[in-house]
Enzyme design. Structure first.
Site, mmCIF file in Angstrom:
data_model
loop_
_atom_site.group_PDB
_atom_site.id
_atom_site.type_symbol
_atom_site.label_atom_id
_atom_site.label_comp_id
_atom_site.label_asym_id
_atom_site.label_seq_id
_atom_site.Cartn_x
_atom_site.Cartn_y
_atom_site.Cartn_z
ATOM 1 N N CYS A 194 0.810 -1.223 0.000
ATOM 2 C CA CYS A 194 0.000 0.000 0.000
ATOM 3 C C CYS A 194 0.843 1.273 0.000
ATOM 4 O O CYS A 194 0.566 2.206 -0.748
ATOM 5 C CB CYS A 194 -0.987 -0.015 1.160
ATOM 6 S SG CYS A 194 -0.242 -0.087 2.801
ATOM 7 N N HIS A 230 -2.112 0.698 7.124
ATOM 8 C CA HIS A 230 -2.594 0.628 5.752
ATOM 9 C C HIS A 230 -2.940 2.032 5.277
ATOM 10 O O HIS A 230 -3.401 2.872 6.066
ATOM 11 C CB HIS A 230 -3.831 -0.279 5.662
ATOM 12 C CG HIS A 230 -4.203 -0.621 4.257
ATOM 13 N ND1 HIS A 230 -3.444 -1.445 3.463
ATOM 14 C CD2 HIS A 230 -5.257 -0.234 3.489
ATOM 15 C CE1 HIS A 230 -4.019 -1.563 2.276
ATOM 16 N NE2 HIS A 230 -5.117 -0.837 2.272
ATOM 17 N N HIS A 256 -6.092 1.425 -3.324
ATOM 18 C CA HIS A 256 -5.080 0.928 -2.391
ATOM 19 C C HIS A 256 -4.609 -0.431 -2.864
ATOM 20 O O HIS A 256 -5.192 -1.024 -3.778
ATOM 21 C CB HIS A 256 -5.629 0.866 -0.961
ATOM 22 C CG HIS A 256 -6.852 0.020 -0.822
ATOM 23 N ND1 HIS A 256 -6.881 -1.116 -0.049
ATOM 24 C CD2 HIS A 256 -8.099 0.120 -1.349
ATOM 25 C CE1 HIS A 256 -8.093 -1.656 -0.100
ATOM 26 N NE2 HIS A 256 -8.850 -0.927 -0.886
#
Length: 100
Positions: free
Chosen positions: A3, A56, A72
């Site tokens: 990510c 994340h 993402h």
């Protein structure tokens, strides 16, 4: 590509240099309220059980009142688009930041 790698690569195409890790990215730019996010803003999430540490990150691709979509990279499905309104992402959301 993970990510943070996706974020760093995308922003480098616009000549914006960012740190490589999600943790370091989460301290860059200005904190913004999720109601004010715009395309290009970063969304940060804590996806580990019983842990609210950011791990994340995604890039906002579409935003209007009550609706936020982001791109993402996931380990299981690769690069995908998701909605912040999806239960998983809504519950994992930690913060939004503007780096540009």
């Amino acid at each position: 590509m993970d990510c943070s790698g996706l974020v760093v690569t995308a922003f480098s195409k616009e000549n914006v240099t960012l740190p490589r890790t999600t943790g370091d990215l989460s301290t860059r730019g200005d904190w913004i309220d999720v109601k004010d996010v715009q395309e290009g803003d970063l969304l940060f999430f804590a996806t580990s059980k019983n842990n609210r540490s950011v791990n994340h990150v995604g890039i906002v691709t579409n935003s209007r009142p009550g609706y936020v979509e982001f791109i993402h990279s996931t380990t299981s499905r690769g690069v995908i688009t998701s909605k912040l309104s999806e239960r998983y992402w809504y519950l994992a959301y930690v913060q939004a930041r503007r780096v540009m």
